[in-house]
Design an enzyme around this catalytic site. Structure first.
Site, PDB file in Angstrom:
ATOM      1  NE  ARG A 102      46.835  43.489  32.443  1.00 15.49           N
ATOM      2  CZ  ARG A 102      45.651  44.095  32.995  1.00 15.49           C
ATOM      3  NH1 ARG A 102      44.418  43.424  32.975  1.00 15.49           N
ATOM      4  NH2 ARG A 102      46.456  44.726  35.021  1.00 15.49           N
TER       5      ARG A 102
ATOM      6  NE  ARG B 123      40.101  38.578  33.556  1.00 14.73           N
ATOM      7  CZ  ARG B 123      39.842  39.419  34.548  1.00 14.73           C
ATOM      8  NH1 ARG B 123      39.375  39.562  35.622  1.00 14.73           N
ATOM      9  NH2 ARG B 123      40.231  41.002  34.487  1.00 14.73           N
TER      10      ARG B 123
ATOM     11  NE  ARG C 256      44.175  33.356  34.363  1.00 17.17           N
ATOM     12  CZ  ARG C 256      43.396  32.986  35.392  1.00 17.17           C
ATOM     13  NH1 ARG C 256      43.435  31.896  36.160  1.00 17.17           N
ATOM     14  NH2 ARG C 256      42.363  34.112  36.854  1.00 17.17           N
TER      15      ARG C 256
ATOM     16  CG  ASP D  56      50.667  40.829  36.313  1.00 15.25           C
ATOM     17  OD1 ASP D  56      49.898  41.269  36.202  1.00 15.25           O
ATOM     18  OD2 ASP D  56      50.966  41.907  37.445  1.00 15.25           O
TER      19      ASP D  56
ATOM     20  CE1 TYR E  18      47.471  46.858  42.341  1.00 13.34           C
ATOM     21  CE2 TYR E  18      49.490  48.061  40.378  1.00 13.34           C
ATOM     22  CZ  TYR E  18      48.180  47.437  40.999  1.00 13.34           C
ATOM     23  OH  TYR E  18      47.137  47.772  39.962  1.00 13.34           O
TER      24      TYR E  18
HETATM   25  O1  CP3 Z   1      48.779  40.646  27.543  1.00 12.17           O
HETATM   26  C1  CP3 Z   1      49.003  40.436  28.026  1.00 12.17           C
HETATM   27  O2  CP3 Z   1      50.139  39.026  27.195  1.00 12.17           O
HETATM   28  C2  CP3 Z   1      50.584  41.151  28.877  1.00 12.17           C
HETATM   29  C3  CP3 Z   1      50.463  40.537  30.151  1.00 12.17           C
HETATM   30  C4  CP3 Z   1      49.850  41.652  31.309  1.00 12.17           C
HETATM   31  C5  CP3 Z   1      49.248  41.151  32.507  1.00 12.17           C
HETATM   32  N1  CP3 Z   1      49.428  41.769  33.508  1.00 12.17           N
HETATM   33  C6  CP3 Z   1      48.382  39.726  32.755  1.00 12.17           C
HETATM   34  C7  CP3 Z   1      47.638  40.185  33.476  1.00 12.17           C
HETATM   35  C8  CP3 Z   1      50.706  42.833  31.282  1.00 12.17           C
HETATM   36  C9  CP3 Z   1      51.182  44.477  30.483  1.00 12.17           C
HETATM   37  C10 CP3 Z   1      50.257  42.781  31.834  1.00 12.17           C
HETATM   38  C11 CP3 Z   1      50.353  44.898  33.516  1.00 12.17           C
HETATM   39  C12 CP3 Z   1      50.098  44.601  33.865  1.00 12.17           C
HETATM   40  N2  CP3 Z   1      49.514  44.032  35.653  1.00 12.17           N
HETATM   41  C13 CP3 Z   1      49.864  46.372  34.783  1.00 12.17           C
HETATM   42  C14 CP3 Z   1      50.285  47.811  34.678  1.00 12.17           C
HETATM   43  C15 CP3 Z   1      49.391  47.535  33.115  1.00 12.17           C
HETATM   44  C16 CP3 Z   1      47.518  48.123  33.096  1.00 12.17           C
HETATM   45  O3  CP3 Z   1      46.764  47.472  32.796  1.00 12.17           O
HETATM   46  O4  CP3 Z   1      48.354  49.175  33.873  1.00 12.17           O
HETATM   47  C17 CP3 Z   1      49.227  46.406  35.786  1.00 12.17           C
HETATM   48  C18 CP3 Z   1      48.760  47.929  37.207  1.00 12.17           C
HETATM   49  C19 CP3 Z   1      48.948  44.692  36.477  1.00 12.17           C
HETATM   50  C20 CP3 Z   1      48.261  44.638  37.546  1.00 12.17           C
HETATM   51  C21 CP3 Z   1      47.566  43.648  37.699  1.00 12.17           C
HETATM   52  N3  CP3 Z   1      47.286  42.456  37.023  1.00 12.17           N
HETATM   53  C22 CP3 Z   1      45.922  43.852  37.488  1.00 12.17           C
HETATM   54  C23 CP3 Z   1      45.352  45.217  38.358  1.00 12.17           C
HETATM   55  C24 CP3 Z   1      44.937  42.540  37.334  1.00 12.17           C
HETATM   56  C25 CP3 Z   1      43.677  42.335  37.309  1.00 12.17           C
HETATM   57  C26 CP3 Z   1      43.077  42.940  36.644  1.00 12.17           C
HETATM   58  C27 CP3 Z   1      41.481  42.867  36.723  1.00 12.17           C
HETATM   59  O5  CP3 Z   1      41.167  43.268  35.580  1.00 12.17           O
HETATM   60  O6  CP3 Z   1      41.115  42.120  37.144  1.00 12.17           O
HETATM   61  C28 CP3 Z   1      46.858  41.863  37.059  1.00 12.17           C
HETATM   62  C29 CP3 Z   1      45.494  40.088  36.454  1.00 12.17           C
HETATM   63  C30 CP3 Z   1      46.277  40.200  35.316  1.00 12.17           C
HETATM   64  N4  CP3 Z   1      47.408  40.467  34.573  1.00 12.17           N
HETATM   65  C31 CP3 Z   1      45.806  39.534  33.992  1.00 12.17           C
HETATM   66  C32 CP3 Z   1      46.174  39.105  33.031  1.00 12.17           C
HETATM   67  C33 CP3 Z   1      45.916  38.999  31.364  1.00 12.17           C
HETATM   68  C34 CP3 Z   1      44.100  39.515  33.812  1.00 12.17           C
HETATM   69  C35 CP3 Z   1      43.345  37.904  33.497  1.00 12.17           C
HETATM   70  C36 CP3 Z   1      43.460  37.127  34.708  1.00 12.17           C
HETATM   71  O7  CP3 Z   1      42.977  37.374  36.124  1.00 12.17           O
HETATM   72  O8  CP3 Z   1      43.417  35.769  33.862  1.00 12.17           O
END
Ligand code: CP3
Length: 318
Positions: A2, A6, A15, A51, A128
């Site tokens: 990522r 945030r 957001r 995502d 998941y």
């Molecule tokens: O950086 C980028 O711009 C790429 C976008 C990206 C997101 N998710 C957006 C996102 C990418 C590459 C992912 C991959 C992703 N999503 C993974 C694999 C990579 C890793 O980190 O292990 C996984 C396991 C997910 C599933 C997921 N999505 C989780 C566990 C969460 C919650 C994380 C948290 O900190 O609470 C998300 C939400 C998510 N997807 C966010 C972002 C930027 C969090 C920010 C928000 O809620 O606005």
């Protein structure tokens, strides 16, 4: 990993107005967020804003993101017969909004900056789908795997075809490289990885690679199964900070590129400690061709933007 998220004020501002899923569903917004870190940080590649869990919507599993709680799956897979009832998913039609975001980003990026498309690996997605959200122990996932091996392999087979085709479709829409995220595969023993996961990751990576785009195979906590993990495929192997980069590269083999492996928490350390850790990763790579400098996992929300900027400058030779 990522890049957006945030820790970036311009992301937080968007957001305030849109949910995470809305940002993903609207190609103009997804494209805008994808470009934010490129403009702010001057990184060498962009990673698509999307995502890994988006395919759960056409799979009928139901997906939402509750503030502070991470993803929630409304109808998790808890019984073997649910697997056969999953609808077929055609990424070109059912995830066309992601492909449209790819096309828009590719048009907007400076010509020297490639775009990385991505998808979740079969195991991480299955975890998941079965748990219904985040977990520390993967109890339901492993119980399903052991108790219902036929249904498990059928689920993994379907997910591999889905994400392999989805990655290839992103390459056809213009993504220059592809990344398969197996974020949680490190919870498995090497024997379980070989039996329950390896053939399916191999299939997904093979389908992705058939597009001609280079493929990054990413995992965390994979030190115990790194040789098999690398053998499953990928032109580049992503590793986290739990192994020194040079030791991990040794095990992956000299013919393969490597991505990693700064601890994301180092970005919260005092500047001198952060610099020491960045220079250590670079020294271990030793200017050998085939090293992509990256974090070992995603940027944490509390990360100061200036720390990320400093890392980019050091890596670029500053
Ligand atoms: O950086 C980028 O711009 C790429 C976008 C990206 C997101 N998710 C957006 C996102 C990418 C590459 C992912 C991959 C992703 N999503 C993974 C694999 C990579 C890793 O980190 O292990 C996984 C396991 C997910 C599933 C997921 N999505 C989780 C566990 C969460 C919650 C994380 C948290 O900190 O609470 C998300 C939400 C998510 N997807 C966010 C972002 C930027 C969090 C920010 C928000 O809620 O606005």
């Amino acid at each position: 990993m990522r890049q957006a998220g945030r820790y970036l004020p311009e992301y937080r501002a968007l957001r305030q107005k849109h949910s995470l899923l809305e940002l993903c569903h609207k190609p103009e917004l997804a494209a805008q967020v994808t470009l934010q870190p490129v403009e702010r940080l001057g990184v060498d590649a962009a990673i698509l804003f999307a995502d890994i869990l988006l395919p759960f919507e056409p799979l009928g599993l139901g997906l939402s993101f509750a503030t502070g709680e991470g993803p929630q799956i409304t109808r998790p897979i808890r019984a073997a017969d649910q697997v056969l009832e999953l609808p077929p998913v055609d990424p070109v039609n059912d995830l066309d909004y992601v492909l449209e975001a790819v096309r828009q980003v590719v048009r907007a990026l400076p010509p020297r900056v490639p775009l990385i498309g991505f998808a979740g690996a079969p195991f991480t997605l299955a975890s998941y789908a079965i748990e219904g959200g985040a977990t520390r122990t993967f109890t339901l996932t492993k119980r399903f795997m052991y108790a219902e091996p036929r249904a498990w392999h059928e689920l993994m087979r379907r997910l591999a075809e889905l994400v392999g085709g989805y990655l290839a479709a992103q390459a056809h829409a213009g993504a220059h490289a592809l990344q398969l995220f197996d974020s949680w595969v490190g919870c498995l023993s090497p024997a379980d990885y070989a039996t329950y996961v390896f053939p399916h990751s191999q299939r997904a990576l093979e389908l992705a690679g058939s597009s001609g785009a280079p493929v990054i195979h990413f995992g965390t906590d994979t030190a115990g199964l790194l040789v098999d993990f690398a053998r499953a495929g990928g032109d580049v192997i992503g590793v986290d900070w739990r192994s020194p980069l040079d030791a991990a590269w040794e095990r992956i083999g000299p013919g393969r590129a490597i991505q990693g492996n700064l601890d994301p928490v180092a970005l919260l350390a005092p500047r001198s400690e952060l610099e020491r850790q960045v220079r250590d990763v670079l020294a271990r790579a030793g200017r050998r061709p085939g090293h992509i400098f990256n974090l070992g996992h995603g940027v944490l929300p509390e990360t100061p933007v200036e720390s990320v900027q400093a890392v980019v400058e050091w890596v670029h030779g500053g």
